[in-house]
Design an enzyme around this catalytic site. Sequence first.
Site: not given
Lengths: 258, 557
Positions: B130, B298, B300
Site C-alpha cells: 500500500r 470481520d 478489523d
Amino acid sequence: MRSIVAVLLWPTIVLLLLVSSSRSNAQQPVADPVLTRGAELYAQSCTGFCHAPGGAAGGAPAVANRGFDGQYIERVITYGVPGTAMPPWGQRLIKEELNSVIAYVKSLNGIVSPGENPRALPFEASAGRDLFFDPTMELGACSNCHSFDGKGISVAPIGHLPADVAGLRNLGRSGRPSQTKTATVRGETFPAWVTTELKDEIRVYDMTTTPPPLRTFPRSAVTLKDGSTWQHGSVLGKYTDQELASILAYLHEVVRPQ
Amino acid sequence: MMTLIVLTLVAEPGSTQGTGTGPAAGAAAQVPRGATAADWGTYSGTTLSWRYSSINQVNTTNVAKLAPAWMFQSGDYADGMQSTPIAVDGVVFISTARSFVFALDGASGKMLWEYKYQPAPGNTIALKTRGVAVGDGKVFLGTRDNYLVALDQKTGKEVWKVANGDASTCRCGINGAPMVVKDKVIVGAIGPRGNITAYDTKNGHMAWRFYVVPGPGEKGNETWEGDSWKYGAGAVWTAGSYDPEQDLLYFGVGDPRPVFYSDNRKGRNLYTCAILALDFNTGKLRWYYQEIPRDVWDWDVDAEFQLIDREVRGQMRKLLVHMNKGGYAFVLDRTNGDLLGTYPFADHINWVKSIDAKGELVGRLDPAFGPPNTLICPSNLGAKSWNQTAFSPRTGLLYAPILEMCNDIVLRKPSGASGDRGGGTWIMRPPPGKETGYSHLDALDPVTGKKVWTYPYKYELLASVLATAGDLVFTGDDEGFYFALDAKTGKKLWSFQTGASHRGGSITYMAGGRQYFATPTGRAATASDISMVLWPEAASWRVASTLVVFALPEDAR
C-alpha cells in the site's frame, strides 16, 4: 471426427504412461517444462569442459546430490565463483533460462517446488521436520535461517551435522570452528555471515539481531576477520533437547556431507 | 524549513488567494501539526493521519482549471495501484502491486530510478503493497512475502533487507506502508499471530516486536479458548499513527481467526479488533481499547486513527477518532484510551442494535448456520473500508467515504482436515429495501458524527480522501473520476476521467513552485468480481496501474 480422436488418443495415453512411470525413478518430474528446459540448457552450457551430464563431476565438481540449499545454488549459478572457471550465468542467460537451470540443479539436490508432496520420512525425522518449519515457533524456528525443499530462508547452508544435541548447542565453540566472520565497516563492528562477495560489492548477514538483516556495502568499505562472538546456541532457546534431537534426525535425512 | 516554504507560497506574485481562503500575505503562516507543507512525507500526510495539506495555491476559485500535467504508467497492473505516493523535495516515490518502487521527478514525471523486487523463488509474488516510507536517506518497502527492504533514496539500490518472519512457513506478509518515526522504521504484519515490529533505520537491527495475541502466561492469553491463540491472527495490515507529544504509536488490529466462526475460540480474543497504544521506544503496550470483543463479522480495526484536539463537554481533550468497518465511530482520549463516545455513521447497520456509553455491544446479531444465511449490514468491505478519511482543521470536519452494502454470511465448520479451523465466506447483497448498494462522501463532525453535507454516489468510493487549505476535498471513484468538492458545501467544483477505478490515496505537493495533485489509478482486477454481484456493469471497469498528476496550467495561476 471419431477416427481423428482415436488416432490421437492412443499415443497420448502411451505418452502419459511413460511420463508417469518415469516419475517413480527420477528425482525430477520429467513432465515439468521448466525442468526440461533447464536440463537442456545444462547439457548445452554446463557439460563438456566442466560439469558432466546428470550433475556428475567432470572437470568441475559434481552438482547432484550435494545437499546444497536453494540459495547457494542460485548464488553460485547467478554470480559464479570468483577465482574459478565458474562464470556468472546471470550475465549470460536471460532470466527465464537462468531460472530454469537453477530449478534443474535444485531438483538434482532434492529441492522440489513448494506444493509438491514432501519426501516421505521416518517418524522421528518427520516430527523433526515439523519442528524445523513450525510457524508457531515464530522467530525461534530453524527455518528463519535454513531452508530445505524450497521452504525456509537460506541465510546459511548446513553442510556439516554435529554428532548430538550438545554439539548443536555448542556449534562454533567446540569441534569445528565457527564459519562466521567479524565485519568492520564505517566504524561499526558486527558478527557477519558473508553471502556474496564480488569485486565491488559485498553482501553480509548482520548476525547482531534475529532476524539478521542482509546488508549491502561497497567491497572496499568492509574488512573481515575470521570468527566472531556470535553463537549458534543463542538462537536455539525455544527448542527443548528432545525437540532438537528430532530435528537432528530430520537433518540426517536431508543433509549430504560435503 | 516548512514555515519558510509556506511564506514563499503566500508571497508569490500572482498567486490567487481568493476570499479569505488562505493566510494573509506576508503573515508568518502557522502550519498545523497534522498538516503537510511542500512535501507529503508519510502515508497519511503526517503521522496524525489527517491527509490534509496546508498548500492553498489551488483553491475553490481556480480548481476548475486543474489539468493533467504528467502520467506514469507503471506496467504492473495485475492488482491495480493501491498505494499512496510519498513526495519529498520534489521527488515522488510510488510502489506498485508487485513491490516495484519508482522514483519520479515530481514536476516532469521523468523516472529517476526503479527497483524491481524479486521475491525468493517459490514464495508468493508480492502483491498489494500500500506504499513506502521515506526517512534517514532511505526508502522502505514492506513486501507480501514478509521482507522489509531499505533502498538508497538517491539511487534505489538495496542497502539492507530483513525477513520479518519466514513467509514460506507462516504465510505472513506486510501489506501496509511502513512508518518512519525518528530512528526507527515500523511495520505491521499478518501471520498466525499478527505483530508490529520496529527496526533501526540505519542497519535493520530489530528494536522490538509486539505480538497482538498474547502468548502463554501473558495477560490476555486467557481470553482465548484452549490453544486457539496460536493461530489467532489479528493481522496488522495498515500503517499506524504516532503522536510525538505522547511518544505513542497507535496501531489497529484485525479480526480473530477463524473468521466469522468462533465456536473454537470462545472468549474476548484480545487484542483482536482493538486499538493499541505502544510506547515508541520499547514497543510495550501503554493502553488498549477493544472495539469488538469476540468478533464474528470481520470488523478489523486496521483503518486510520485521526488524532485531533477538540473541546469535549467543555474540556480540551486529545482525541483519537476511529471509524470502524461495522459502521460505528469510536471517540477516545488518546492519552489513556478512555472511551468518550460512539456514533453510527452508516445508514444500514444490523449486526448490533446499539453501543452503549461504556462501549458494550447491545443486541449482537451473530451469523448463524443457514439456510437461510444471516444477512449482515454493512458488508465485509465495511461501512468504511481501509481507504482513509481526511480531516480539515479549517472546517473542523472529517471527510469520510462511506459504503452502503450488505452481505449474506455463509458459515463453515472445521472439516476435520489438519489445520482447518472453520471460517466462512460472504455474498454481497443490497441493503434491505434497496435495489442495489451505494455510497456517500460525508462531511461530519468527528466527535458527534453530525452530518454537515453529503455527496451521494451510485457505486463505491474506495479511494482515500485528501483535504487541503484551499478548502478542497479530493477523491476518486469506481468509474474513474478524480474530483474536487468544496470542503464547506460539498459542491463538485472539478472532475477528470482518469480511465480506471480508484483504490489508492491521492496526495498534493510542491515542485518548482507549483502545486501538484497525484492520484493512483487502477483497482484490483479481482475486486470487480465483488462489485459485479451488485452492479453487473462493474465487469467493464478498466484495470490499470497509472499515477495521474494534475496542476494548474502555467498561465492560470
